[in-house]
Scaffold this active site. Sequence first.
Site, PDB file in Angstrom:
ATOM      1  N   SER A   1     -14.174  -0.029  15.670  1.00 28.04           N
ATOM      2  CA  SER A   1     -13.941   0.997  17.015  1.00 28.04           C
ATOM      3  C   SER A   1     -12.701   0.404  17.648  1.00 28.04           C
ATOM      4  O   SER A   1     -12.235   1.295  18.358  1.00 28.04           O
ATOM      5  CB  SER A   1     -14.536  -0.531  18.514  1.00 28.04           C
ATOM      6  OG  SER A   1     -14.001  -1.587  18.448  1.00 28.04           O
TER       7      SER A   1
ATOM      8  N   SER B   1     -13.755  -4.118  13.814  1.00 22.93           N
ATOM      9  CA  SER B   1     -13.009  -3.286  14.163  1.00 22.93           C
ATOM     10  C   SER B   1     -11.556  -3.451  13.999  1.00 22.93           C
ATOM     11  O   SER B   1     -10.972  -2.114  14.565  1.00 22.93           O
ATOM     12  CB  SER B   1     -13.195  -3.354  15.198  1.00 22.93           C
ATOM     13  OG  SER B   1     -14.167  -2.923  15.489  1.00 22.93           O
TER      14      SER B   1
ATOM     15  N   LYS C   1      -5.733  -0.593  23.146  1.00 23.18           N
ATOM     16  CA  LYS C   1      -7.221  -0.431  23.205  1.00 23.18           C
ATOM     17  C   LYS C   1      -8.183   0.135  24.354  1.00 23.18           C
ATOM     18  O   LYS C   1      -8.098  -0.845  25.441  1.00 23.18           O
ATOM     19  CB  LYS C   1      -7.975  -0.994  22.088  1.00 23.18           C
ATOM     20  CG  LYS C   1      -9.522  -1.192  21.493  1.00 23.18           C
ATOM     21  CD  LYS C   1      -9.591  -1.856  21.030  1.00 23.18           C
ATOM     22  CE  LYS C   1     -10.957  -1.548  20.391  1.00 23.18           C
ATOM     23  NZ  LYS C   1     -11.302  -2.539  19.168  1.00 23.18           N
TER      24      LYS C   1
END
Length: 480
Positions: free
Chosen positions: A165, A189, A90
Amino acid sequence: MRNPKSAQTSSEICFMDATALVELLRTKKVSSVEVMKAHLGQIARVNSKVNAIVTLVDEPQLLAEAQAADDSLAKGNWLGPLHGLPIGVKDLHATKGIRTTWGSPLHKDFIPNADCLLVEREKKAGGIVIGKTNVPEFGLGSQTFNPVFGPTRNPYDLRKTCGGSTGGGAVALACGMVPLADGSDYGGSLRNPPNSCGVVGLRPSPGRVPNTPADLAWQPFSVSGGVARNVTDLAYFMSVLAGPDERIPISIEQPGSLLARPLDGRSFKGVHVAMFVDMSLPWESEVKETVRAQGKVFESLGCVVEEAEPDFRDANECFLAWRHWAMESRFGDLIATHGDQLNEYVHWHVEEGRKLTGPYLSRVELKRSALYQRVHEFMDKYEFFLLPVNQVLPFDVTQHYPTEINGVKMENYLAWMKSACYITAPGNPAASVPCAYSKSGLPIGIQIVGRNHDDWGVLQMAFAFEQARNLQKRKPAALG
């Protein structure tokens, strides 16, 4: 020398279970170089459609790392549980020598000189960082778009959001561009993107995967973890990511290896499970009805399913107050010098954070403690609580967030996902597992919430549900 009869095609490699791929690597039926080439080819074919991987490590470097893994195995040295596997990281997680932007123009060219703990553990286990996956700016919100890279699109409908996210990671998995991807979760997320993209994710208990480096080492809201295409792969990945670290005072003193045990050894006969009613929240009817219909699947496992839900009174206030506080501590000084480069969400949080007072926060913490006790008492009766991950289906990718649900106006950019934020507030572990597809063909996930620190129980139940539901996965539209 590999047996030609056991050779795998690139497509087979890209959509194979990560655990199966590890076994093929271990037995030398496929090489790390072949695995890397297959995934690089898939990225070349698909990524331009969905924009999931935003920084790709140079191919010669990746192939050199894969060759090093093969050479090590040839000498009898197995590097670890992720030996030779490409891992999507990420773009909120620091990677040594690899651009890390947080989706912000302020950091669009930033290259860290050290890895965060999550990436350290991935590398130590033999994983190879293939690249960085897209995020909302600073990870704020559950719609993956930012001014540096633009939006990431839902692989099942390119006109829709993929959530956030950990949006880039979930899409990369769904499209076969990586076998595993890491992520993080504050308000949903590690749950919202799997829900939108037909993959699985786990918000672990705070401290299960220590966050370091961390400026707020005691805070329990932001957690790190993984996403995968199935629960077995997820548990396997989590066994690498989890485990204590003395730099984080809330880290749980249990080894990650506990999550690597077989998932199928438990009977759920007689286990009491609560199915949500409505949580006093607005819902898209198809989401609500679809998840409630899953009760029969849990009954088929032998569970006693009852309609019930905890008293989430004050959950929204507690969640927002501490989020404002955390964001002000992080961005308060930046507002003065780089305010024009920070988005509206940051400005809102900082503004609200500066209104907080000591007496108010003490009252909020009393409310959060009472919330925890109410949820604890509820979960004493029901071992698992079931509800949707989100209150709506994936929405238009050009829309920043839903402004209303069934005529109910959303008061801020987080209000449409209270079904996830409410679970964050008391800190319970929760998994997102695919349960159906909407009439329009979009994935719908179910959120399985467990008792405090019972991440293993959540994974066991998620696995049992996945096997019983036996959802026939559809091919994402992005794959053609």
